[in-house]
Design an enzyme around this catalytic site. Structure first.
Site, PDB file in Angstrom:
ATOM      1  N   THR A   1      21.409 -84.170 -23.419  1.00  0.00           N
ATOM      2  CA  THR A   1      20.744 -85.023 -22.429  1.00  0.00           C
ATOM      3  C   THR A   1      19.787 -86.057 -23.039  1.00  0.00           C
ATOM      4  OG1 THR A   1      20.943 -83.442 -20.651  1.00  0.00           O
ATOM      5  CG2 THR A   1      19.131 -84.985 -20.467  1.00  0.00           C
TER       6      THR A   1
ATOM      7  N   HIS B   1      26.409 -76.135 -15.921  1.00  0.00           N
ATOM      8  CA  HIS B   1      26.145 -75.048 -16.873  1.00  0.00           C
ATOM      9  C   HIS B   1      26.384 -73.690 -16.224  1.00  0.00           C
ATOM     10  CE1 HIS B   1      24.603 -76.881 -20.525  1.00  0.00           C
ATOM     11  NE2 HIS B   1      23.940 -77.762 -19.794  1.00  0.00           N
TER      12      HIS B   1
ATOM     13  N   ASP C   1      24.126 -86.571 -14.946  1.00  0.00           N
ATOM     14  CA  ASP C   1      23.996 -85.613 -16.042  1.00  0.00           C
ATOM     15  C   ASP C   1      25.219 -84.685 -16.100  1.00  0.00           C
ATOM     16  OD1 ASP C   1      22.878 -83.753 -17.947  1.00  0.00           O
ATOM     17  OD2 ASP C   1      20.878 -84.373 -17.295  1.00  0.00           O
TER      18      ASP C   1
END
Ligand SMILES: [Zn+2]
Length: 540
Positions: A74, A304, A33
């Site tokens: 995502t 993030h 991810d």
């Protein structure tokens, strides 16, 4: 002579029969991810020999693989990898999107008709029902009368559920309120005993009893900016985002057991559970080919929070490298390299932090969709005596279709007026009215990327494209993703094991090419919405 011809015909028939029916015992799909393409080269000198380096040197590396739609998030990412098509067909247009019927935001895998298994009710009420196309796993199941075991695993529900498709045997995701791997009644009546036993070992809790320090001495992290950086978001309770992180002291203020998501141990935990799944379900040992879809979510949470230049992200990849090495070693012993087909890719990349870019004279900015909605409503009310705008979300404007038809207004006139308004806004590169996206064909360029992300029933009426390095205003620290630009679209793609010969290509490959390539290698039908094409170098 006759016998010789006969024998050779017989032999070639035999060869063809065996090669067409041949399949790997186990397919392992790995999605990292938020892994940007350049992380492979950036961290190369620090990787060990048996993780990423083994995949690249023993496998086939597609170096120019990009997402061909927006937004690069995502849920659409995972759906596109496994369906071989884009949101225009599979319908997963974002993680959350505005739903006209209910006039609310809906979540991609939310499903109130199912119940949780093994944990918190809300976290477990999930299913793949909003996914509109079949996946690699569905096709595998259709090819052998549902003999294959198809299982999805990720800390994020959407990272586990969408890859497992509609007919998956199971999807397992993480419930941070209990520290358990959970599922839903969409898949089964009760959690298997082996999952309950794994949960009873309280593995997440034990990971969080440690201190997260750098794997290597911190001065060796020369690929990253200094650890103490103003562009990173410290954990709650800390004033600085610097090592070491004493997790037991931080847990209480940082969502307790849910905190494992924001540490590299979230990936190790996922790897451990994936290996346990393969063993407990005896995957790769039956007559049919099985598929396990593993998604490593912690890279995204950490990305993030700290951004792509942080020591935290680098350390997370060095540790993921070790997790991958362990997984590959396990697969060697479990079924052998020739019996397993592995692919590794990412669901999207990431931008640099916008303030960091500005501080280095590179244009960037942030945008607030909520404020934009307010301004747009005012402008529309002035021109059409009705605000007409229901939602501005995921770079899309949703209009009140009922009000438009009641007032017998012209939709294309309103859309044009919105485009004109948007183009005057700072940070917007261009905007596309729905009537163009529906009526025109685009072979390439930004229009085709926007159109691939546009679903006729689910998307808005005007699609917005920001300027490069412009992003959501919430990004004060760390980073985000979602744009059609290289930093968000360019991801690694590696195939490994089975019949894959070592090599690489710089030819342009779309993310939608993965599913048809895997299905071709398996000699099965491609998913029913496939728009990509097989990578010929791999199926020759
Ligand atoms: Zn993300």
């Amino acid at each position: 002579m006759k016998t010789r011809i006969f024998a050779s015909v017989f032999l070639s028939l035999f060869i063809y029969t065996t090669s067409y029916s041949q399949k790997p015992k186990l397919i392992v799909g790995i999605v990292v991810d938020q892994m940007r393409y350049d992380y492979i080269s950036r961290y190369w000198s620090k990787f060990g020999d048996n993780g990423f380096k083994r995949l690249v040197t023993e496998g086939y590396f597609c170096k120019n693989t990009n997402y061909n739609y927006v937004p690069t998030y995502t849920a659409p990412g995972h759906a596109s990898i496994y369906t071989g098509t884009t949101p225009s067909s599979h319908g997963i247009i974002a993680n959350n999107w505005y739903d006209r019927e209910s006039n609310t935001m809906v979540y991609c895998v939310d499903d109130k008709s199912v119940n949780a298994l093994g944990g918190d009710t809300k976290a477990g009420q999930m299913s793949p029902r909003k996914l509109l196309n079949t996946t690699i796993g569905d096709q595998l199941n259709l090819s052998d009368n549902f003999q294959s075991k198809v299982i999805g695993i990720a800390l994020k529900d959407r990272g586990a559920i969408l890859p497992a498709g509609k007919s998956g045997k199971a999807a397992y995701w993480y419930d941070g309120s209990t520290g358990n791997w959970i599922s839903s009644t969409y898949y089964m009546k009760a959690l298997p005993q082996w999952v309950t036993e794994f949960n009873n070992r309280a593995v997440a809790k034990r990971f969080l009893e440690s201190t997260w320090n750098t794997l290597l001495p911190i001065e060796q992290y020369t690929e990253s900016t200094p650890d103490d950086s103003p562009y990173e978001r410290p954990f709650t309770g800390l004033t600085k985002a610097t090592f070491p992180y004493v997790l037991p002291e931080l847990m209480a203020a940082n969502e307790k057991l849910n905190m494992i998501r924001s540490t590299p141990y979230g990936n190790t935990f996922t790897k451990d559970f994936a290996i346990e799944t393969i063993k407990a379900e005896n995957m790769g040992k039956g007559n049919a080919s099985d598929l396990i879809a593993i998604s490593f979510s912690s890279t995204d949470y950490i990305g993030h929070q700290f951004g792509p230049n942080s020591v935290e992200v680098e350390d997370t990849y060095l540790r993921l490298d070790q997790d991958l090495a362990e997984l590959l070693k396990f697969l060697d012993e479990w079924v052998g390299k020739n019996n397993v087909l592995v692919f590794l890719t990412a669901d999207h990349g990431a931008a640099e932090n916008p303030t960091y870019l500005k501080d280095h004279s590179i244009s960037s900015g942030t945008f607030n969709e909520y404020e934009l909605k307010g301004k747009l409503k005012k402008a529309m009310a002035k021109e059409f005596s009705d605000s007409l705008v229901l939602s501005v979300s995921n770079q899309q404007v949703f209009l009140d279709q009922k009000a438009i038809s009641l007032k017998t207004l012209k939709a294309d006139k309103i859309e044009n007026s919105i485009v004109d308004f948007l183009l005057k806004e700072n940070g917007i590169a261009n905007a596309f009215p729905e009537y163009n996206l529906v009526n025109k064909e685009y072979a390439e360029g930004i229009e085709s990327v926007i159109k691939n992300g546009y679903h006729v029933k689910r998307s808005g009426d005007v699609m917005i494209n920001y300027l490069p390095y412009w992003m959501d205003s919430e990004v004060k620290f760390g980073t985000t993703h979602g744009s059609p630009y290289e930093y968000d679209t360019h991801v690694p793609l590696i195939f490994y094991g089975y019949t894959i010969k070592p090599g690489s290509t710089s030819e342009k490959i779309n993310i939608t090419d993965i599913a048809p390539t895997i299905c071709n290698l398996l000699n099965i039908e491609v998913p029913n919405g496939t728009s990509g094409k097989p990578i010929l170098q791999l199926i020759r």
